[in-house]
Write an enzyme that holds these catalytic residues in place. Sequence first.
Site, PDB file in Angstrom:
ATOM      1  N   ARG A  33       3.783 -16.631  -5.722  1.00  0.00           N
ATOM      2  CA  ARG A  33       4.191 -15.738  -7.136  1.00  0.00           C
ATOM      3  C   ARG A  33       4.999 -15.025  -6.259  1.00  0.00           C
ATOM      4  NH1 ARG A  33      -1.819 -13.719  -5.382  1.00  0.00           N
ATOM      5  NH2 ARG A  33      -1.900 -14.723  -3.561  1.00  0.00           N
ATOM      6  N   LYS A  40       9.246 -16.473   0.951  1.00  0.00           N
ATOM      7  CA  LYS A  40       8.104 -15.026   1.001  1.00  0.00           C
ATOM      8  C   LYS A  40       8.526 -14.025   2.084  1.00  0.00           C
ATOM      9  CE  LYS A  40       3.223 -14.615   1.501  1.00  0.00           C
ATOM     10  NZ  LYS A  40       2.303 -14.853   1.032  1.00  0.00           N
ATOM     11  N   GLY A 162     -11.691 -13.552   3.124  1.00  0.00           N
ATOM     12  CA  GLY A 162     -12.810 -13.826   3.912  1.00  0.00           C
ATOM     13  C   GLY A 162     -13.820 -12.955   3.700  1.00  0.00           C
ATOM     14  N   ARG A 355      34.839   2.562   3.065  1.00  0.00           N
ATOM     15  CA  ARG A 355      34.453   1.830   3.140  1.00  0.00           C
ATOM     16  C   ARG A 355      34.427   0.814   4.905  1.00  0.00           C
ATOM     17  NH1 ARG A 355      38.888  -1.000  -0.642  1.00  0.00           N
ATOM     18  NH2 ARG A 355      38.287  -2.874   0.608  1.00  0.00           N
TER      19      ARG A 355
END
Length: 491
Positions: A33, A40, A162, A355
């Site tokens: 997803r 992920k 669950g 920088r």
Amino acid sequence: MNQDKRRRFDSYPGSVSTTSITVIVLAAGGGTRMKSKTMKVLHPIAGRSMIGHVLDAVSALQPHRVVAVVGHQREQVGPHIQELLPDAVLAVQETQDGTGHAVRIAWEALDAGDRAGTVLVAYGDTPLLEGESLRAFTEDHEAAGRAVSILSGIVADPSGYGRVLRDQAGEVTGIVEQKDASPEEAAVNEINSGILAFDAEFLDSALPRLTNDNAKGEYYLTDTVGLAREDGLGVGAFAIEDVLQTEGANDRAQLAALAKEKNRRILTRWMRDGVTIIDPETTWIDVDVKLEPDVTILPGVQLLGATVVAEDAVVGPDSTLKDVEVGAGARVVRTHGELAVIGAGANVGPFSYLRPGTELGKEGKIGGFVETKNAKIGDRAKVPHLSYVGDAEIGEGANVGAGTIFANYDGQQKHRTVIGRHARTASNNTFVAPVHIGDGAGTGAGAVIREDVPPGALAVSAGPQRTIEGWAARKRPGTAQAEAAEEASGS
Ligand code: UD1
Ligand code: CA
């Protein structure tokens, strides 16, 4: 950086627990997803991957061994885990047949010596997890002498999770997955966070007994709870109040929501520690940033990486500093900086670009529209306006005129420019490197300096001015320029 991370992972005060702890982190899922090339658990939040946050949290347990279960894109995830935690064991799960299957794979990858004591199972995608919570959970588990403990949570909307089942006496009897739940079971709002603690001996006996005879056709780790009950062993749940700590990010929207919450927590901690943050809504601070008391952060600031800001410094508005060290009392306005050091009491901005390799000394100045790179600018030295300073060393107290270019690149190689102490260079100079301007030396406006200037000398290179009278009328007749010239000479 990595060494810093490693040091931090080991820096928790000694765990109260005397039992050896093995941690299993599940990270084999596809994370489809996220719709991302990046796995992920590697997506960053607050300057660290999601799994990096989890590994940091579990380190608080001072685990004897950490094993990570990887599957999808393991060529990305494996090296990342080993960089953060070189001692971690990687277990490869070829097919994602469920959390019970994943833990079995982890178990088989462990030496017998690591299959002892307490085993904690966590997921790799819960970036808000805190070591303190895991400590409280495992201590409760060990003190109660249970075979299995569930880190549970009471939530308003339990969908997807669950459910923790209890008997009439309130004793935990098992976990039922949403897809397998009856309507009454589905109504239970105590959920399994996914984090479970086991007695190793029990886990060893339970894993071979798991089946995939359920709605998803997967081996559920959660079925171990029912098995422990059948064995007459202790099971129980420890409800975590702060349920967000166990929440995972499955898509980019959840990733953004958790990142915002993580950031809110980081900012709250700094404000409690004495940092003024004018606008927490527009301030982002990575987890490894360090701030001293009485730092002030103005709106629109991002402090990233290993940035450190010392006391009384004011940063912002609208600045991004990554791996930057800001000295005490320095002022940094509308600046973008990376791998730079800003000295105490120095002034930077507005609109400055620092920088890597920029080092500004005490009370020095890098002003508006100035870009610096690999530049050491001494104490009280100033580059106030519109300049490019690359590969340079500027001595203390020197002043570089407006619009100066350090021409460090000859098309093939980079060269250095050195400007001595208390030198004064004029506006619109070009320093063609390699070149050395001596202590106390000076230059004339518009000079192109190609040769070294000795201490105390003045170097001018623009030739004497030549003025050609009537040029506009002759060369640009009929233009507004010529007309303006004519009007001026007529008056
Ligand atoms: C699981 C729990 C559920 C709990 C929920 C919390 C089970 C059976 N269910 O459900 O009770 O409320 O988490 O979020 O344990 N993974 C692997 N290999 C696999 C399967 C999963 O490594 O074969 C990893 C995933 O990458 C993920 C974690 O385990 O990090 C959880 O897997 P997921 O499929 O999301 O479990 P849920 O169905 O959400
Ligand atoms: Ca999940």
